[in-house]
Write a protein that holds these residues in place. Sequence first.
Motif, PDB file in Angstrom:
ATOM      1  N   GLU A 156      -9.809 -15.100  -6.862  1.00  0.00           N
ATOM      2  CA  GLU A 156      -9.852 -13.954  -5.966  1.00  0.00           C
ATOM      3  C   GLU A 156      -8.664 -13.035  -6.227  1.00  0.00           C
ATOM      4  O   GLU A 156      -7.573 -13.517  -6.563  1.00  0.00           O
ATOM      5  N   ALA A 157      -8.893 -11.752  -6.079  1.00  0.00           N
ATOM      6  CA  ALA A 157      -7.806 -10.769  -6.156  1.00  0.00           C
ATOM      7  C   ALA A 157      -7.977  -9.780  -5.019  1.00  0.00           C
ATOM      8  O   ALA A 157      -9.102  -9.381  -4.686  1.00  0.00           O
ATOM      9  N   LEU A 158      -6.852  -9.394  -4.409  1.00  0.00           N
ATOM     10  CA  LEU A 158      -6.881  -8.561  -3.217  1.00  0.00           C
ATOM     11  C   LEU A 158      -5.850  -7.440  -3.359  1.00  0.00           C
ATOM     12  O   LEU A 158      -4.654  -7.692  -3.510  1.00  0.00           O
ATOM     13  N   ASP A 159      -6.347  -6.189  -3.347  1.00  0.00           N
ATOM     14  CA  ASP A 159      -5.485  -5.009  -3.432  1.00  0.00           C
ATOM     15  C   ASP A 159      -5.271  -4.492  -2.016  1.00  0.00           C
ATOM     16  O   ASP A 159      -6.136  -3.813  -1.442  1.00  0.00           O
ATOM     17  N   LEU A 160      -4.116  -4.812  -1.445  1.00  0.00           N
ATOM     18  CA  LEU A 160      -3.857  -4.471  -0.050  1.00  0.00           C
ATOM     19  C   LEU A 160      -3.367  -3.048   0.137  1.00  0.00           C
ATOM     20  O   LEU A 160      -3.375  -2.531   1.256  1.00  0.00           O
ATOM     21  N   ASN A 161      -2.970  -2.380  -0.948  1.00  0.00           N
ATOM     22  CA  ASN A 161      -2.696  -0.942  -0.859  1.00  0.00           C
ATOM     23  C   ASN A 161      -3.996  -0.194  -0.588  1.00  0.00           C
ATOM     24  O   ASN A 161      -4.036   0.737   0.225  1.00  0.00           O
ATOM     25  N   ARG A 162      -5.056  -0.585  -1.269  1.00  0.00           N
ATOM     26  CA  ARG A 162      -6.357   0.025  -1.011  1.00  0.00           C
ATOM     27  C   ARG A 162      -6.855  -0.333   0.396  1.00  0.00           C
ATOM     28  O   ARG A 162      -7.380   0.509   1.113  1.00  0.00           O
ATOM     29  N   PHE A 163      -6.704  -1.610   0.763  1.00  0.00           N
ATOM     30  CA  PHE A 163      -7.244  -2.061   2.036  1.00  0.00           C
ATOM     31  C   PHE A 163      -6.621  -1.333   3.222  1.00  0.00           C
ATOM     32  O   PHE A 163      -7.283  -1.083   4.227  1.00  0.00           O
ATOM     33  N   ARG A 164      -5.344  -0.973   3.123  1.00  0.00           N
ATOM     34  CA  ARG A 164      -4.685  -0.347   4.264  1.00  0.00           C
ATOM     35  C   ARG A 164      -5.104   1.110   4.446  1.00  0.00           C
ATOM     36  O   ARG A 164      -4.774   1.737   5.459  1.00  0.00           O
ATOM     37  N   SER A 165      -5.840   1.678   3.498  1.00  0.00           N
ATOM     38  CA  SER A 165      -6.287   3.065   3.611  1.00  0.00           C
ATOM     39  C   SER A 165      -7.254   3.226   4.788  1.00  0.00           C
ATOM     40  O   SER A 165      -8.246   2.501   4.891  1.00  0.00           O
ATOM     41  N   PRO A 166      -7.017   4.189   5.697  1.00  0.00           N
ATOM     42  CA  PRO A 166      -7.940   4.401   6.822  1.00  0.00           C
ATOM     43  C   PRO A 166      -9.313   4.872   6.377  1.00  0.00           C
ATOM     44  O   PRO A 166     -10.291   4.721   7.117  1.00  0.00           O
ATOM     45  N   LEU A 167      -9.413   5.428   5.180  1.00  0.00           N
ATOM     46  CA  LEU A 167     -10.710   5.898   4.683  1.00  0.00           C
ATOM     47  C   LEU A 167     -11.668   4.744   4.405  1.00  0.00           C
ATOM     48  O   LEU A 167     -12.889   4.927   4.389  1.00  0.00           O
ATOM     49  N   LEU A 168     -11.109   3.550   4.184  1.00  0.00           N
ATOM     50  CA  LEU A 168     -11.934   2.399   3.841  1.00  0.00           C
ATOM     51  C   LEU A 168     -12.611   1.780   5.061  1.00  0.00           C
ATOM     52  O   LEU A 168     -13.669   1.165   4.956  1.00  0.00           O
TER      53      LEU A 168
END
Length: 294
Positions: free
Chosen positions: A261-273
């Motif tokens: 598994e890989a998790l990009d938390l910079n992307r996840f924190r985006s409100p657009l997501l």
Amino acid sequence: MSDCGEKAVSVIGFIGSVFSPWYRWSGRKNPANHCCINVATYGKGGRFTMTDRGEAALRVSDNTFQVGPSQMHWNESQLVININEVSGPPIISRVRGQIVITPDHITHVEMPLTPAGTHVWRPFAPKAHIKVDLESKGWQWEGHGYFDANFGTRALEDDFSYWTWGRYPLSDGSLCFYDADRRDGSKLAVGLKFEDTGDIRVLDASPKVPFKRSKWQVRRETRADAGYRPHEVKPMLDAPFYTRAAVRTQFAGEETIGVHEALDLNRFRSPLLKPMLAVRVPRRKGWQFQSDAD
């Protein structure tokens, strides 16, 4: 994963559903009001279910974790998971049946993932037998499995920018690797070998090797022998911030296929997501157990 390698399943129980937009929008004030048993099946006819449920749907005891119509129960030797969920788009259907995890042995490892202990990893059963019996043609199989837990007192995206994890079965045990980039600039790099004898060995770090990004271009890397190139052999979950796949790699000369598994938390924190996630993670705040209605 099935012995044939064609099918796999993931089941995650949440109190405070970390990937739920509803929990984030609530301000994360009451974890129990955002609980879930997430079920994903991989292979022909695979489904994804993740319903964010309210506190009325949650029941917890020493041996049982229940969220609405689904539950996990520890019977002192096995984890028995009874599922009754509805999958999300694009194919909406009932996902119902039972999964039984039988550990080879239980460990007592409890490892902080941050210096302050705001996140803790607990690998209960690094090597186990799994038996899947779902009410769908072809979804009765057996294979190798794994059972762990993570606990936290802060949001993942507040403490980490990226992490990757992998569990790989070996002829004499299994390996787990945890690598993460923390927000404070420090890094987590842990490798553990769980022997069939029950012994646990901390590994000297094998080289961290990048391999092909996911379809959503999430960066991926795992541990491998020097000169060996890991590669995906079966895609599983592919999201804008998260990827799960069966990956082939090699340690000490032994090739193995495990779950990565890989998790990009910079992307996840985006409100657009968050609005995108709400489509895949419906909110159902009300629930009444049958015993309460009698």
